[in-house]
Design a protein around this motif. Structure first.
Motif, short mmCIF file in Angstrom:
data_model
loop_
_atom_site.label_atom_id
_atom_site.label_comp_id
_atom_site.label_asym_id
_atom_site.label_seq_id
_atom_site.Cartn_x
_atom_site.Cartn_y
_atom_site.Cartn_z
N UNK A 28 -21.43 27.94 36.23
CA UNK A 28 -21.30 26.99 35.11
C UNK A 28 -22.31 25.88 35.37
N UNK A 29 -23.28 25.75 34.47
CA UNK A 29 -24.30 24.71 34.64
C UNK A 29 -23.78 23.37 34.16
N UNK A 30 -24.23 22.31 34.82
CA UNK A 30 -23.74 20.95 34.55
C UNK A 30 -24.74 20.20 33.67
N UNK A 31 -24.86 20.66 32.43
CA UNK A 31 -25.85 20.11 31.52
C UNK A 31 -25.64 18.65 31.15
N UNK A 32 -24.41 18.20 31.17
CA UNK A 32 -24.13 16.80 30.83
C UNK A 32 -24.44 15.89 32.03
N UNK A 33 -24.23 16.38 33.25
CA UNK A 33 -24.41 15.58 34.45
C UNK A 33 -25.85 15.58 34.97
N UNK A 34 -26.54 16.70 34.78
CA UNK A 34 -27.91 16.85 35.30
C UNK A 34 -28.77 17.55 34.25
N UNK A 35 -28.99 16.89 33.10
CA UNK A 35 -29.68 17.55 31.99
C UNK A 35 -31.12 17.95 32.28
N UNK A 36 -31.83 17.20 33.11
CA UNK A 36 -33.21 17.56 33.44
C UNK A 36 -33.23 18.84 34.28
N UNK A 103 -29.63 13.08 41.43
CA UNK A 103 -28.48 12.86 42.32
C UNK A 103 -27.97 11.43 42.25
N UNK A 104 -28.84 10.49 41.88
CA UNK A 104 -28.42 9.09 41.81
C UNK A 104 -27.71 8.76 40.49
N UNK A 105 -27.79 9.66 39.50
CA UNK A 105 -27.17 9.40 38.19
C UNK A 105 -26.07 10.41 37.86
N UNK A 106 -25.98 11.52 38.58
CA UNK A 106 -24.99 12.56 38.32
C UNK A 106 -23.63 12.09 38.85
N UNK A 107 -22.64 11.87 37.96
CA UNK A 107 -21.33 11.37 38.43
C UNK A 107 -20.54 12.42 39.21
N UNK A 108 -20.96 13.69 39.14
CA UNK A 108 -20.25 14.77 39.83
C UNK A 108 -21.16 15.48 40.81
N UNK A 109 -22.01 14.72 41.48
CA UNK A 109 -22.99 15.30 42.41
C UNK A 109 -22.31 15.60 43.75
N UNK A 110 -21.52 16.66 43.77
CA UNK A 110 -20.74 17.00 44.95
C UNK A 110 -21.07 18.43 45.37
N UNK A 111 -21.49 18.57 46.62
CA UNK A 111 -21.85 19.87 47.18
C UNK A 111 -20.60 20.58 47.70
N UNK A 142 -24.90 15.23 49.41
CA UNK A 142 -24.54 14.63 48.12
C UNK A 142 -25.45 13.49 47.69
N UNK A 143 -25.91 12.69 48.63
CA UNK A 143 -26.70 11.51 48.26
C UNK A 143 -28.20 11.76 48.20
N UNK A 144 -28.63 13.04 48.35
CA UNK A 144 -30.07 13.27 48.36
C UNK A 144 -30.57 14.49 47.61
#
Length: 177
Positions: A28-36, A103-111, A142-144
């Protein structure tokens, strides 16, 4: 290298079907969290960029990585033989551009286990085509590094992947026309 902004605008409904020599993985791609990142990945997949590339990096309990175009003309044995040789250049290829980090703007950037994320060099804005799938939670990343999807089917396939295994192609379900 110039930063690329994809034309494709994700809806948030896209699912990537990564077809490998070991089986299929549905993400499932996270288009809302990481659109680029999602837009870039969808464009590359739809152009056939990933077809017949090989996974070139495997770290047990960490990640399996693929998407380097320098693996395209190599067979499985050649990729295996080049593993760990920095002079082989595997893991240094890109699509000819980079994309901006999210990664700095994605609210769900969790590995989490099965997370799909984009590899990069030391420059935070250097991701292009190389991606990795997490083999277990990797919160130190997560932070990089930008997470842009989560595996929904095929974690058993991910667990079997090794260096030299083939990405036969990537299909995108629910893509906007």
């Amino acid at each position: 290298m110039a930063l690329y902004t994809p034309e494709y605008q994700p809806s948030g409904e896209e699912i990537a079907v990564i077809k490998t020599s070991k089986g299929d993985i549905r993400v499932q791609l996270a288009g809302k969290d990481a659109p680029i990142h999602v837009g870039n990945f969808v464009e590359l997949a739809q152009k056939g960029f990933y077809d017949n590339l090989k996974f070139h990096r495997y770290v047990p309990g960490f990640v399996i990585q693929g998407g380097c175009p320098k693996t395209r003309d190599l067979d499985t044995d050649q990729v295996k033989a080049a593993e760990g040789n920095p002079f082989a250049g595997l893991g240094t290829g890109n699509p000819g551009y980079s994309i901006k980090e999210e990664f700095s703007t994605n609210p769900n950037n969790v590995h989490e286990d099965g997370a799909l994320a984009m590899a990069r060099s030391q420059d935070p804005n250097s991701a292009g085509s190389q991606f990795y799938l997490c083999l277990g939670p990797q919160h130190s990343l997560d932070s990089g590094y930008t997470v842009f999807g989560q595996t929904i089917e095929g974690k058993d396939v991910i667990a079997q992947l090794r260096v030299g295994d083939v990405i036969e192609g990537i299909e995108i379900e629910n893509a906007n026309a």
